[in-house]
Design an enzyme around this catalytic site. Structure first.
Site, PDB file in Angstrom:
ATOM      1  N   ASP A   4      -4.883  -4.560   1.213  1.00  0.00           N
ATOM      2  CA  ASP A   4      -4.167  -4.439  -0.042  1.00  0.00           C
ATOM      3  C   ASP A   4      -4.850  -3.407  -0.951  1.00  0.00           C
ATOM      4  O   ASP A   4      -6.078  -3.438  -1.099  1.00  0.00           O
ATOM      5  CB  ASP A   4      -4.164  -5.820  -0.722  1.00  0.00           C
ATOM      6  CG  ASP A   4      -3.255  -5.875  -1.924  1.00  0.00           C
ATOM      7  OD1 ASP A   4      -2.049  -5.672  -1.759  1.00  0.00           O
ATOM      8  OD2 ASP A   4      -3.751  -6.126  -3.049  1.00  0.00           O
ATOM      9  N   GLU A  48      -2.680  -0.235   2.906  1.00  0.00           N
ATOM     10  CA  GLU A  48      -1.712   0.051   1.859  1.00  0.00           C
ATOM     11  C   GLU A  48      -2.416   1.046   0.940  1.00  0.00           C
ATOM     12  O   GLU A  48      -3.153   0.667   0.044  1.00  0.00           O
ATOM     13  CB  GLU A  48      -1.326  -1.200   1.067  1.00  0.00           C
ATOM     14  CG  GLU A  48      -0.246  -0.899   0.037  1.00  0.00           C
ATOM     15  CD  GLU A  48      -0.350  -1.704  -1.253  1.00  0.00           C
ATOM     16  OE1 GLU A  48       0.643  -1.733  -1.995  1.00  0.00           O
ATOM     17  OE2 GLU A  48      -1.409  -2.282  -1.550  1.00  0.00           O
TER      18      GLU A  48
HETATM   19  C1  GLC Z   1      -0.169  -4.737  -3.472  1.00  0.00           C
HETATM   20  C2  GLC Z   1       0.751  -5.857  -3.053  1.00  0.00           C
HETATM   21  C3  GLC Z   1       1.440  -6.385  -4.263  1.00  0.00           C
HETATM   22  C4  GLC Z   1       0.408  -6.895  -5.230  1.00  0.00           C
HETATM   23  C5  GLC Z   1      -0.627  -5.825  -5.554  1.00  0.00           C
HETATM   24  C6  GLC Z   1      -1.824  -6.409  -6.227  1.00  0.00           C
HETATM   25  O1  GLC Z   1       0.514  -3.646  -3.974  1.00  0.00           O
HETATM   26  O2  GLC Z   1       1.634  -5.401  -2.073  1.00  0.00           O
HETATM   27  O3  GLC Z   1       2.372  -7.391  -3.943  1.00  0.00           O
HETATM   28  O4  GLC Z   1       1.044  -7.282  -6.428  1.00  0.00           O
HETATM   29  O5  GLC Z   1      -1.106  -5.221  -4.384  1.00  0.00           O
HETATM   30  O6  GLC Z   1      -2.590  -7.138  -5.329  1.00  0.00           O
END
Ligand code: GLC
Length: 564
Positions: A212, A277
């Site tokens: 994340d 991500e």
């Molecule tokens: C990422 C996740 C999202 C979350 C954010 C903070 O972007 O996909 O759902 O709110 O991180 O952890």
């Protein structure tokens, strides 16, 4: 059981290169105990559905102990299952069954921030400014005569300042909600702790991690101002997420973290992987996250962001292939996830949106690399736009008016009325209510109906798994796609003869008569297009028009062909 016996595709160590990965938003997938909330036993009970769908792996969104301020992306204990989802025994049973069916399991890891009820943050609040406890997070004194101004001008991704002040006068940084304090990744204890967390889940058999906010952990030295004006900050911050250089994203030092993580993954047998991500300014900078000494993959969000036009898709596909060529590994493709409006709705909603979403699925599944599906897209679910405000739970909603709840509505499995078999008979209403009118969209209603989106996904994923042009990772630079000249508004490309060129623009190409090749054509042109030259249709997202000869691919449709 070893996945090898159940699914040869996922038995290889490099299974992730071509995998179809199904994102399970745990809270909304399947509820085993009737409390209206999805859980691990619910996932376990639906594993045969996922095997039959034809996916290779599941990515589970966070199911760790959490106050659920941000849907579990606010973790209070990284080694415990939240009681709403079950316990570690449920996890072990679920992963054992998944592996028995040849399904790999990827879990989410949230390293940028913890929950504000994580013991470390509780200790930091109890300790004094300047203490060792506070040093694990990003505490700073404020600016202004009495420290009443935040330490800098950074804004939260969810809107409002990225700093919250404590009664003792200090401020702490949270790039997201105030309940998600950012960790100090220059602190050795933070690094050591996450290495242990990785090992904890690897020891339990997980096959990989989705990281994340993987580009966010390191903040630029001195926490410099961005220098935006009060009129533009906030709005621009969100628009710039990933597109501009920001002092809290994509800092060079973040790569040290992944260079420390990779040997840990590699020390376990059986092809453990990590997908980031991450957002970066250029494909070159995103490519830096990937490689034999860092991560295996990064999400390619440009594909998700592409508008419904041939030019837009052509451009992002070429960019992604260029990036794959830089790192020597195929990329990832994704159309929807738990943070974005569902693509049926993005592409126009209603019948048009669904038609386009079905075509987009055939486009995505024909591209070289791995593909990530978001639960419910195989049912053609639209975004739920009319959830009552008081039921919305996304922390961004109160601050920005934008909410991600509409793509997180529990899945409709069966029956005529909400919650459509989400839980056992007699369950309470699901945590977000499913709308009236979803009866034709349930998995049960679509099962066996050749025109349904579920059956389209099943057929397409089965071809993708078996067909020599799609099933193997492309050799060489990881691209393995040849564009065909097909006229304005039409995307046409050939797979399966790597390095084969098609300079004359003809559809047939290749010397092998096409037995190992596959052609994908997507019609975004606004008028039907003739497709007889491409070969024998293998699958279409909408029936071809016209007599057997002179066949036309209708508007907003896609088809795969075996070249003649
Ligand atoms: C990422 C996740 C999202 C979350 C954010 C903070 O972007 O996909 O759902 O709110 O991180 O952890």
């Amino acid at each position: 059981m070893d996945p090898a016996q159940a699914n040869p595709r996922t038995a290889r160590d490099d299974w992730w290169r071509t995998a179809a990965v199904y994102q399970v938003y745990v809270r909304s997938f399947a509820d085993s105990d009737g409390d209206g909330i999805g859980d691990l036993q619910g996932i376990r009970s639906r594993l045969p559905y996922l095997r039959d769908l034809g996916v290779d792996a599941l990515w589970l969104t966070p199911f760790y102990r959490s106050p659920m301020v941000d849907g579990g992306y606010d973790v209070a204990d990284y080694r415990e299952v939240d009681p709403m989802f079950g316990d570690l025994t449920d996890f072990d049973e679920m992963i054992t069954d998944a592996h028995g069916l040849g399904l790999r399991i990827i879990v989410d890891i949230v390293p940028n921030h913890t929950s504000d009820v994580h013991p470390w943050f509780v200790a930091a609040l109890a300790a004094a400014p300047g203490s060792a406890e506070r040093d694990r997070y990003m505490f700073r004194d404020g600016r202004g005569e009495h420290g009443e101004e935040p330490p800098n001008d950074w804004e939260s991704i969810f809107g409002g300042p990225a700093w919250t002040r404590l009664p003792d006068g200090q401020w702490y940084l949270h790039l997201f909600d105030p309940a998600q304090p950012d960790l100090n990744w220059r602190h050795p204890e933070v690094r050591a702790e996450f290495e242990q967390i990785l090992r904890f889940w690897l020891d339990r058999g997980v096959d990989g991690f989705r990281i994340d906010v993987a580009h966010g952990m390191i903040k630029a030295d001195g926490l410099p101002d961005i220098g935006w004006t009060s009129a533009t900050t906030g709005r621009r911050q969100i628009e710039l997420l990933g597109k501009g250089r920001l002092p809290y994203f994509d800092q060079d030092e973040v790569h040290d973290i992944y260079r420390a993580w990779r040997p840990i993954l590699d020390s376990y047998p059986g092809g453990r992987m990590a997908v980031a991500e991450a957002w970066a300014e250029t494909p070159q900078r995103l490519a830096r996250y990937i490689g034999p000494d860092e991560l295996h993959q990064a999400f390619n969000f440009d594909f998700l962001d592409a508008t419904w036009s041939a030019d837009s898709f052509h451009k992002v596909i070429d960019t992604a292939l260029a990036e794959a060529a830089i790192v020597g590994a195929p990329t990832t493709w994704v159309l929807s996830n738990h943070d974005k409006q569902r693509h049926v709705t993005r592409y126009g909603d209603g019948e048009v949106g669904l038609r386009r979403a079905r075509a987009a699925a055939l486009l995505m599944f024909a591209l070289p690399g791995s593909t990530y599906l978001y639960q419910g897209e195989e049912l053609g679910l639209p975004e739920v736009l009319d959830l009552p405000d008081h039921l919305r739970q996304d922390p961004a909603f109160g601050r920005t008016g934008h909410s991600r709840d509409g793509c997180r509505v529990p899945l409709p499995w069966s029956g005529e009325d909400p919650p459509y078999g989400f839980g056992p008979a007699g369950s309470v209403e699901s945590w977000l209510p499913a709308p009236a009118g979803w009866a034709p969209l349930t998995a049960q209603a679509q099962d066996g109906d050749p025109d349904s989106t579920l059956e389209l996904y099943r057929r397409a994923l089965a071809i993708r798994a078996e067909h020599p042009a799609l099933r193997d990772a492309p050799a060489g630079d990881g691209t393995g796609l040849t564009w065909l000249e097909a006229g304005p508004g039409v995307l046409a490309f050939r797979r399966g003869d790597d390095g084969g060129t098609d300079t004359d623009g003809g559809a047939a190409g290749g010397a092998d008569g096409g037995a190992h090749a596959l052609i994908c054509v997507v019609n975004l042109s606004g008028a039907p297009v003739p497709v007889d030259g491409y070969g024998v249709p293998l699958i279409t997202s909408a029936p071809l028009d016209g007599p057997p000869r002179g066949r036309l691919l209708p508007v907003d449709a896609a088809a795969w062909f075996r070249p003649a």
